[in-house]
Scaffold this motif. Structure first.
Motif, PDB file in Angstrom:
ATOM      1  N   PHE A   1      95.893   5.410  55.405  1.00 10.55           N
ATOM      2  CA  PHE A   1      95.224   6.688  55.693  1.00 10.55           C
ATOM      3  C   PHE A   1      95.883   7.428  56.857  1.00 10.55           C
ATOM      4  O   PHE A   1      95.368   8.424  57.352  1.00 10.55           O
TER       5      PHE A   1
ATOM      6  N   LEU B   1      96.299   6.455  59.961  1.00  8.51           N
ATOM      7  CA  LEU B   1      95.674   6.278  61.274  1.00  8.51           C
ATOM      8  C   LEU B   1      96.484   5.348  62.169  1.00  8.51           C
ATOM      9  O   LEU B   1      96.506   5.506  63.376  1.00  8.51           O
TER      10      LEU B   1
ATOM     11  N   ALA C   1      94.975  11.664  59.779  1.00  5.98           N
ATOM     12  CA  ALA C   1      94.089  11.580  58.634  1.00  5.98           C
ATOM     13  C   ALA C   1      94.095  12.886  57.853  1.00  5.98           C
ATOM     14  O   ALA C   1      94.016  12.879  56.626  1.00  5.98           O
ATOM     15  N   SER C   2      94.189  14.017  58.575  1.00  9.16           N
ATOM     16  CA  SER C   2      94.108  15.282  57.848  1.00  9.16           C
ATOM     17  C   SER C   2      95.296  15.419  56.890  1.00  9.16           C
ATOM     18  O   SER C   2      95.165  15.987  55.813  1.00  9.16           O
TER      19      SER C   2
ATOM     20  N   VAL D   1      94.473  13.327  53.868  1.00  8.32           N
ATOM     21  CA  VAL D   1      93.490  14.007  53.013  1.00  8.32           C
ATOM     22  C   VAL D   1      94.181  15.084  52.184  1.00  8.32           C
ATOM     23  O   VAL D   1      93.943  15.215  50.990  1.00  8.32           O
TER      24      VAL D   1
ATOM     25  N   LEU E   1      88.997   8.246  52.479  1.00  2.00           N
ATOM     26  CA  LEU E   1      88.559   6.960  53.030  1.00  2.00           C
ATOM     27  C   LEU E   1      87.055   6.957  53.244  1.00  2.00           C
ATOM     28  O   LEU E   1      86.506   7.879  53.842  1.00  2.00           O
TER      29      LEU E   1
ATOM     30  N   GLN F   1      81.466   6.459  61.799  1.00  2.00           N
ATOM     31  CA  GLN F   1      82.746   7.051  61.397  1.00  2.00           C
ATOM     32  C   GLN F   1      82.703   7.836  60.094  1.00  2.00           C
ATOM     33  O   GLN F   1      83.573   8.662  59.856  1.00  2.00           O
ATOM     34  N   GLY F   2      81.714   7.565  59.273  1.00  2.00           N
ATOM     35  CA  GLY F   2      81.736   8.174  57.953  1.00  2.00           C
ATOM     36  C   GLY F   2      80.824   9.371  57.800  1.00  2.00           C
ATOM     37  O   GLY F   2      81.024  10.196  56.928  1.00  2.00           O
TER      38      GLY F   2
ATOM     39  N   ASN G   1      80.156  14.412  65.259  1.00  7.22           N
ATOM     40  CA  ASN G   1      80.795  13.098  65.233  1.00  7.22           C
ATOM     41  C   ASN G   1      82.303  13.299  65.153  1.00  7.22           C
ATOM     42  O   ASN G   1      82.851  13.531  64.088  1.00  7.22           O
TER      43      ASN G   1
ATOM     44  N   LYS H   1      84.839  11.300  65.534  1.00  4.83           N
ATOM     45  CA  LYS H   1      85.604  10.329  64.769  1.00  4.83           C
ATOM     46  C   LYS H   1      85.487  10.609  63.267  1.00  4.83           C
ATOM     47  O   LYS H   1      86.473  10.631  62.541  1.00  4.83           O
ATOM     48  N   ALA H   2      84.240  10.860  62.843  1.00  2.00           N
ATOM     49  CA  ALA H   2      84.034  11.134  61.422  1.00  2.00           C
ATOM     50  C   ALA H   2      84.737  12.419  61.014  1.00  2.00           C
ATOM     51  O   ALA H   2      85.271  12.527  59.911  1.00  2.00           O
TER      52      ALA H   2
ATOM     53  N   GLN I   1      87.498  13.595  62.282  1.00  2.00           N
ATOM     54  CA  GLN I   1      88.904  13.247  62.159  1.00  2.00           C
ATOM     55  C   GLN I   1      89.175  12.577  60.810  1.00  2.00           C
ATOM     56  O   GLN I   1      90.100  12.941  60.100  1.00  2.00           O
TER      57      GLN I   1
ATOM     58  N   GLY J   1      89.452  14.620  57.762  1.00  2.00           N
ATOM     59  CA  GLY J   1      90.590  15.508  57.634  1.00  2.00           C
ATOM     60  C   GLY J   1      90.531  16.758  58.480  1.00  2.00           C
ATOM     61  O   GLY J   1      91.285  17.696  58.253  1.00  2.00           O
TER      62      GLY J   1
END
Lengths: 495, 335, 324
Positions: free
Chosen positions: A299, A301, A320-321, A324, A330, A338-339, B208, B210-211, B213, B216
Motif C-alpha cells: 500500500f 506505506l 497511500a494516496s 489508491v 486497504l 485507522q479505518g 482521523n 491516520k485514516a 492518509q 488516499g
C-alpha cells in the motif's frame, strides 16, 4: 489445590458480540498458567477485565478467595496484579534506577531521601541481569531488558500475579531463554504468572497448566502434564470442525497480476510470490509474522528492497494516496483508529476514499453522495435506520461493513484486507466472507491477511503461510487440508 | 434524542452546535437591544458589522486549519506585514518607498504574505514543527518585516490617492467594501467547506488523520494549501485595514490571532479537530463584537474586553465539552 | 564488564556533545559580535549582560521544567507586564520595593494557580488556556495603567535597586540570577518535582500507573512559573525604571526560544535547566550585540523568529545524528 485467582461465570458483552461467555476456571498459586486461543477467542478481554481496563458484564473474580473489582490498572496493581503489556509501561527518558523507584521514593520536603528500598531493588535486578547498569537510561535498553526492569518492579511491589501478554514476541531466542529462567525464579518465590503466547512450544517449556478459550467460551483447563501433544492443544484451540465449506473457484493462472520478488525490509525477509487476477489469497500467520507489514509494503506505506510489479508495471508507491490512485485499497487492521472516521456519518465515511466519483471539478454532488452511500448500505446490509448516523454508534460488524463499503466504493482492483473479521460476530463474519467472494468473482484481486485459520480456510483460494517475516510455503486450499500441519508450519516448524 | 428532528431533517452534532450558537446570538441581540436602545439603530449595526468584517475574513481560513487540528498564530503579524508592504511598495520614492503602481504593490504584498503562509506549511508538514511553535516564529518574522518596512511606525506620506480606495468606498450608502469582501469571503469559504472535495477532506483529516492518509488523502498538501490561503487572506486583510487607516501601520493586527481563536472556539470548532464550521465562526465573531460594542456604549473601559473574552472562551469550552460528553454517554449506553 | 564500560563511554561522549554544542553557539556569537563591533568585548560589561538577562533567566528556568513535563505557558509575557505595573503602582504609593516584590510574587502565584486550574483542573489544552490568559492579563496591565498611557511613573528611589543598582561593583540582579540557577538546577536534579517532570513528560500513563499525581505536579509547576514570572517582571520594571504594560510583549517567545535553543524537547520528557541558562545568554548576547552593531531594534523580531525556527531544526538534526 490453593487457587490464587478464581474466575467464576465471567461474561462480557460488546455490542453484537459476546466476548466472554460464562467462563469459569481457577489459577493455582505459584504456577505458570498459560492462556491460549485464537485472536478474538476472548483472551485479551479476560486480561482487560483482570487488569481493570474493562468492566465485566457479569460474573465474579475471587483473589485469595475474596471478590475483587478493579476499575483501573492502578487499582489492579495495588491488589497485587501486575501486567507486562506489549506496550511497556516504562519511562524511556529516566534511568533504570529512577524507573524502579518511580512513585515510591521516600521524601522529605519534596526532596528524595536515601532510598533503602532502591538498593534492594537494584540488588534484585543485578541478581536477575548483571549487565544492566542501574544508572543507564532506559531508552538505551533492549526490549528484553526493559521487561526485566518491569518484572523486578512488579515483584518488588509485592505483585502476587504477573500477567505477561506475549512477552516473547519481540525477543531473540537467547533472551527468551533468559526470560524463562526468570519465570522459574518467580515461581519459586510463589509468584503466579499468567502467560499468553501464540507459540505452543513455549507452553510446554514453562507452563504448569493451560486454559484454552474459543469464541468466548471456556474449552478446557488442564495440567500440562496431562496434555498429550501439541496436536491436542491445536484441536482445542481450533475446535473439532476445522472443515469449512470452501468451494473451489476457477482462477485463470496464466499471467500473474501481482508479482513480488525478494521483498525485504526490517520486518520482512525475502518474500516472493505471484497472485492472479480474481484470486483470493489468504496470508496466514501468528501475530508478528509480518502480515500487516506486507500489506503496508503493497500500500506504499513502508519502504522495501526487492521488486514488486502489479499488472506488469513496477509498483513502488511513495504514499497511500498514490496506491489508491493506482487501484489499491486497504481495510486496515485497526478499524477504529485507522479505518474509520468515527465522529463522521456513515455517508461521509463511505465516500471518503473516492471523491472523484461524487464530484465534478472538485465540487461535490450531494445527491450522488446520497445515492452512492445508499447503494452500499443496502448492498452490504449495514444495519442502520439512516446513513447519516455517526459511525461511532454502530456495532463492530457494521463498522467493518462501512470500511468495506468505503473500499468497494474506491473501485479498486486490489483489495488488501487486514484481519477483515476481527471482533465481528459470527453472522456478520459470514456476510463479510461472502462479500469477499463476490468481489473476486467480479475479477478483483483480494489479499486477506488473517490470523484466524477458519477464515482463510473458508474463503481463500490459496493460503500463504508466514512466520517471522518469511513466506514459508503456499498451499492450494482444498477440503482435505490438514489444519494441524498448517499450525505446525506457522508456529515455526518445518514445511 | 441524539438528533434534533424537524420535519424529517436531521442535524449533525456540528449543525446542532451551530444552531445553539445561533440561538445564543439571537438572545444576545435581543438582550442588548433592550438594555441599550442605541444598540438597535441602523448606524450602530452597520458599525458592528463593518468593524468586525476584517476579523471574520481572517478567521475563516484559520477555522479550517483548526478543523484539521492546526493553529495559525501568525495571522496578526501577517496582517501588519501586508498593510505595511502594500503601503511601502506604492509610496513615492521621495518619501522612501518603492514608487510602484498601487496594483503592483498589492500583488507584491500578497505574494510576500502568501510566502509566510507557505513557510508555515513547510515548517509544520515537512519539518514536523508543532504548529504553535512554528507560527509563533513566523508571527515574529512577519511583525519584524512590518516594523522594518514602516521604520517602526507608519508608512503614510506620499501614498497614491487610490490607496484609500478599499477603505473608503461605499456602495448604496450602506455597504463598505470590506463588508462586501466579508460577504464574499463567507460565501466562498462556506461553499468550500460544504460543497467541495477540498472541504470534505478537511473534516476527514481532523476526524482521523491516520485514516485520512490511508483513504488516499494527501494530508500534507491539504494543510500546506490551508496555510498558504491563510497567509494570502491575512495579507489581504492587512491591505484593507491599511487602506481604511490611510497608512501602513506596523502595529496593526495585534491580537487578531487571539480574537480569531476566541471566535472560532465560541463558534463550536473543536480544539482537537474534526468539528467546526465557518458559519459558527461568523456567529462567534458577532456575539463577541456585539457585546464589545454595547460595553463601549456604556463607556466601559476597553481593557475589560480581553477579560470578558477570556471568561467567554473558557465558558464556551466547558459548555461544549459538557454537551459532547452527554452525547458520548448516550453512545456508551447504546453499546 | 569490559563491553559495558565501552558502552558507557560512548553514551557519555554522546551526551557530552549534546550538552556542549549550545556552549559552542554562544562562543560563536560572542566572536562574531566582537568581530563586527570591537566594542563588544570591552563594551557591555558582564554586569550589563546579567542585568538584561535576569528577567528572562528567572522565568525561563521554571518554564523549562514545565516544558519537560509536556506543557507550555504562553502567558508569562503578560504576567511579567502586570507584575512590573503593579510593582510600580505599589512603589508610587510609597511601598518599599522589597515588600512590593513579595506581594507581586504572591500575585504571580495566584495567576499560576489559575493556569494550573485551567490546564490540570479543567483539562483545557495548555496552548489555548495560557494563550487566553496572556491576552486577559495584557488587558489587566493596560487597565491598571489607564488606557492611553501604558506606563506607571513616579516611583520611589528604591524601585531601581534590584534591576539596576550595584553593590560593590556587583549588580544586585546577579543575586536573583544565582538564586534562580541554584534553585532550579537543584530542583531539576534533586527534587521529586524535577524527576517527576521528566516522568510525566516522557510517559504520562506510566507515571500515573506508578502512582504519581500527574495533574497536581503540573499544577505546581504552573504555580512556580507564575511566581517566577512575577519576580521576573519586577526585575524588568526595576531595570527600566517604570512599570510598562507593553514590556512583556514577545517575552513568552523569548522564553520559548531560550528553552528550545537549549535543546529541551517541545514534546516533553527531555531537557535541561543548565542548557536553558546557556540559551538565555545566547539570546541576550544576540540582542545586545545587535544593538551595539547598530541594527535597529525591530530587526530583532525577524532574528528571533529565525532563531526559533533554526533552534528547532538544529535540535532535530543533532538528535538524529546522535541517535544514528
Amino acid at each position: 489445590m490453593d487457587p490464587i485467582l478464581q474466575i467464576q461465570n465471567l461474561t462480557k458483552k460488546y455490542p453484537g458480540v459476546l466476548a466472554l461467555d460464562n467462563v469459569s476456571f481457577d489459577i493455582e498459586r505459584g504456577s505458570v498458567h498459560c492462556l491460549l486461543g485464537e485472536n478474538g477467542a476472548g483472551k485479551s478481554t479476560l486480561i482487560k477485565i483482570l487488569t481493570g481496563a474493562q468492566v465485566r458484564t457479569d460474573g465474579m473474580i475471587l483473589m485469595n478467595r475474596k471478590p475483587i473489582d478493579a476499575h483501573t490498572t492502578k487499582e489492579a496493581r495495588e491488589l497485587g496484579i501486575s501486567t507486562l503489556f506489549q506496550e511497556l509501561n516504562i519511562v524511556d527518558q529516566l534511568t533504570v534506577e529512577e524507573n524502579l523507584s518511580l512513585g515510591m521514593e521516600p521524601m522529605k520536603f519534596g526532596f528524595f531521601t536515601k532510598n533503602t528500598e532502591l538498593e534492594r531493588m537494584v540488588g534484585a535486578l543485578k541478581h536477575m541481569e548483571p549487565s544492566i547498569d542501574p544508572k543507564q537510561l532506559v531508552s538505551k535498553l533492549s526490549v528484553a531488558k526493559k521487561q526485566m526492569v518491569e518484572i523486578v518492579k512488579a515483584v518488588e511491589t509485592k505483585a502476587e500475579v504477573i500477567i505477561m501478554d506475549e512477552p516473547t514476541a519481540a525477543l531473540s531466542e537467547g533472551e527468551t531463554k533468559r526470560l524463562f529462567e526468570i519465570i522459574d525464579q518467580l515461581k519459586q518465590n510463589s509468584v503466579t504468572v499468567i502467560y499468553i503466547s501464540h507459540r505452543l512450544e513455549e507452553v510446554f517449556d514453562i507452563g504448569d497448566s493451560v486454559t484454552v478459550l474459543r469464541d468466548g467460551c471456556h474449552i478446557a483447563t488442564k495440567k500440562i502434564s496431562e496434555v498429550e501433544s501439541k496436536a491436542e492443544l491445536i484441536r482445542m484451540i481450533l475446535g473439532k470442525t476445522v472443515v469449512e465449506t470452501y468451494t473451489p473457484r476457477a482462477v485463470d493462472r496464466t499471467t500473474p497480476f501481482i508479482e513480488a520478488r525478494n521483498i525485504s525490509n526490517d520486518k520482512l525477509n525475502d518474500v516472493s510470490f505471484d497472485i492472479y487476477k480474481g484470486e483470493i489469497a489468504g496470508f496466514y500467520g501468528l501475530v508478528g509474522a509480518g502480515k500487516t507489514e506486507l500489506a503496508n509494503v503493497l500500500f506504499g506505506l513502508d519502504a522495501y528492497k526487492g521488486n514488486l510489479r502489479i499488472n506488469g508495471a513496477e509498483a513502488r508507491y511513495a504514499s497511500a494516496s498514490e496506491a489508491v490512485e493506482n487501484g489499491i485499497t486497504l481495510a486496515p487492521e485497526e478499524r477504529r483508529s485507522q479505518g474509520l472516521f468515527t465522529m463522521l456519518s456513515i455517508r461521509k465515511n463511505i465516500v471518503s476514499m473516492n471523491m472523484k466519483k461524487i464530484s465534478k471539478n472538485g465540487i461535490i454532488n450531494a445527491s450522488a453522495i446520497k445515492r452512492v452511500s445508499g447503494e452500499y448500505v443496502e448492498r452490504l446490509n449495514v444495519a442502520t435506520d439512516t446513513d447519516e448516523k455517526e459511525v461511532g454508534f454502530l456495532s463492530g460488524g457494521n463498522q467493518q461493513k462501512v470500511v468495506f463499503a468505503k473500499c468497494l466504493n474506491s473501485e479498486a482492483d486490489i483489495f488488501l484486507l487486514d484481519e477483515p473479521t476481527r471482533g465481528v460476530d459470527v453472522g456478520a463474519k459470514e456476510e463479510i466472507h461472502n462479500i469477499i467472494k463476490q468481489l473476486a468473482d467480479e475479477g478483483r484481486t483480494c489479499l486477506v491477511f488473517s490470523s484466524e485459520l477458519p477464515e482463510v480456510l473458508s474463503c481463500c483460494d490459496r493460503i500463504f503461510l508466514m512466520h517471522e517475516g518469511e513466506l514459508m510455503t503456499i498451499i492450494d486450499n482444498a477440503l482435505d487440508i490438514d489444519g494441524d500441519e498448517i499450525i505446525h508450519i506457522v508456529a515455526g516448524g518445518d514445511a | 434524542m441524539d438528533r434534533v428532528r424537524t420535519r424529517g431533517v436531521q442535524f449533525s452534532d456540528q449543525a446542532q452546535l451551530t444552531l445553539w450558537m445561533l440561538g445564543l446570538l439571537v438572545v444576545v441581540f435581543v438582550v442588548l437591544s433592550i438594555v441599550q436602545p442605541a444598540f438597535l439603530t441602523q448606524g450602530n449595526l452597520r458599525n458592528v458589522i463593518n468593524q468586525n468584517s476584517v476579523l471574520i475574513i481572517v478567521s475563516l481560513p484559520v477555522t479550517m486549519l483548526m478543523i484539521t487540528g492546526n493553529f495559525d498564530l501568525s495571522i496578526g503579524g501577517v496582517i501588519g506585514m501586508g498593510g505595511v508592504l502594500a503601503a511601502w511598495f506604492c509610496q513615492s520614492v521621495v518619501q522612501g518607498g518603492a514608487g510602484l503602481p498601487y496594483w503592483v504593490a498589492v500583488i507584491l504584498a500578497l505574494l510576500a504574505t502568501t510566502a509566510i503562509g507557505w513557510l508555515n506549511g513547510f515548517l509544520v508538514t515537512r519539518l514536523g514543527v508543532a504548529s504553535v511553535i512554528a507560527t509563533l516564529g513566523t508571527m515574529s518574522i512577519a511583525r519584524g518585516i512590518a516594523y522594518i518596512g514602516a521604520s517602526g511606525s507608519m508608512v503614510e506620506l506620499g501614498l497614491p490617492r487610490v490607496f484609500r480606495f478599499f477603505g473608503t468606498t461605499e456602495i448604496a450608502g450602506f455597504f463598505s467594501l470590506s463588508m462586501i469582501f466579508m460577504i464574499v469571503a463567507i460565501l466562498v469559504f462556506f461553499f468550500i467547506q460544504s460543497q467541495t472535495v477540498f472541504g470534505q477532506k478537511i473534516y476527514l483529516i481532523g476526524a482521523n488523520m491516520k485514516a485520512a492518509q490511508l483513504s488516499g488523502v494527501s494530508v500534507r498538501k491539504q494543510i500546506n494549501t490551508l496555510y498558504i490561503v491563510s497567509g494570502f487572506v491575512s495579507g489581504f486583510a492587512g491591505i484593507l485595514l491599511a487602506s481604511r487607516l490611510g497608512a501602513g501601520d506596523c502595529k496593526v493586527g495585534l491580537e487578531y490571532e487571539f480574537n480569531a481563536v476566541v471566535a472560532i472556539i465560541l463558534g463550536g470548532t473543536s480544539l482537537y479537530g474534526g468539528r467546526g464550521s465557518v458559519i459558527g465562526t461568523v456567529i462567534g465573531v458577532f456575539i463577541i463584537g456585539m457585546i464589545a460594542n454595547t460595553l463601549n456604549m456604556f463607556g466601559a473601559n476597553t481593557a475589560w474586553q480581553p477579560i470578558i473574552k477570556g471568561l467567554v472562551i473558557v465558558g464556551a469550552i466547558l459548555f461544549q465539552r459538557y454537551a459532547m460528553g452527554l452525547k458520548d454517554r448516550r453512545k456508551l449506553r447504546l453499546e | 564488564m569490559n563491553k559495558l564500560n565501552i558502552n558507557l563511554k560512548e553514551v557519555s561522549w554522546r551526551s557530552a556533545v549534546k550538552n556542549v554544542y549550545v556552549f559552542g553557539i554562544l562562543a560563536i556569537f560572542i566572536i562574531v559580535f566582537t568581530a563586527i563591533s570591537p566594542r563588544f568585548i570591552g563594551g557591555p560589561s558582564l554586569a550589563y549582560i546579567i542585568q538584561n538577562a535576569a528577567p528572562l533567566l528567572v522565568v525561563a528556568l521554571p518554564a523549562t521544567l514545565l516544558m519537560i513535563s509536556g506543557n507550555i505557558d504562553l502567558s508569562v509575557g503578560s504576567i511579567v507586564a502586570c507584575a512590573g505595573v503593579i510593582m510600580a503602582m505599589l512603589s508610587r504609593e510609597g511601598m518599599a520595593a522589597w515588600l512590593a516584590v513579595l506581594i507581586v510574587a504572591v500575585i504571580g502565584m495566584g495567576v499560576g494557580w489559575i493556569n494550573g486550574l485551567l490546564v490540570s483542573g479543567l483539562k483545557i489544552n495548555s496552548v489555548i488556556a495560557t494563550l487566553v490568559m496572556n491576552y486577559v492579563l495584557l488587558g489587566v496591565a493596560k487597565m491598571l495603567c489607564g488606557d492611553t498611557i501604558p506606563y506607571v511613573k513616579g516611583v520611589q528611589d528604591d524601585f531601581s535597586f534590584i534591576g539596576r543598582s550595584k553593590i560593590e561593583g556587583w549588580p544586585v540582579a546577579i543575586f536573583f540570577v544565582i538564586a534562580a540557577i541554584a534553585i532550579f538546577v537543584i530542583l531539576q536534579k534533586k527534587s521529586a518535582l524535577g524527576k517527576y517532570s521528566f516522568a510525566i513528560g516522557g510517559n504520562r500513563d506510566a507515571s500515573t500507573l506508578a502512582g504519581l499525581n500527574t495533574g497536581r505536579m503540573v499544577w505546581i509547576l504552573y504555580l512556580i512559573v507564575g511566581i517566577a514570572a512575577g519576580i521576573g517582571g519586577c526585575l524588568m520594571a526595576s531595570n527600566q525604571g517604570i512599570g510598562n504594560a507593553l514590556s512583556g510583549s514577545g517575552f513568552e517567545l523569548d522564553v520559548i526560544i531560550a528553552i528550545l535553543i537549549g535543546g529541551t524537547s517541545w514534546a516533553g520528557g527531555e531537557g535541561s535547566v543548565v542548557r536553558t541558562i546557556v540559551g538565555v545568554f545566547i539570546l541576550t548576547v544576540l540582542t545586545i550585540g545587535l544593538n551595539m552593531a547598530g541594527v535597529p531594534s525591530f530587526y530583532q523580531f525577524i532574528v528571533k523568529g529565525g532563531v526559533l525556527i533554526a533552534a528547532v531544526y538544529l535540535d532535530k538534526i543533532v538528535k538524529e545524528k546522535i541517535s544514528a
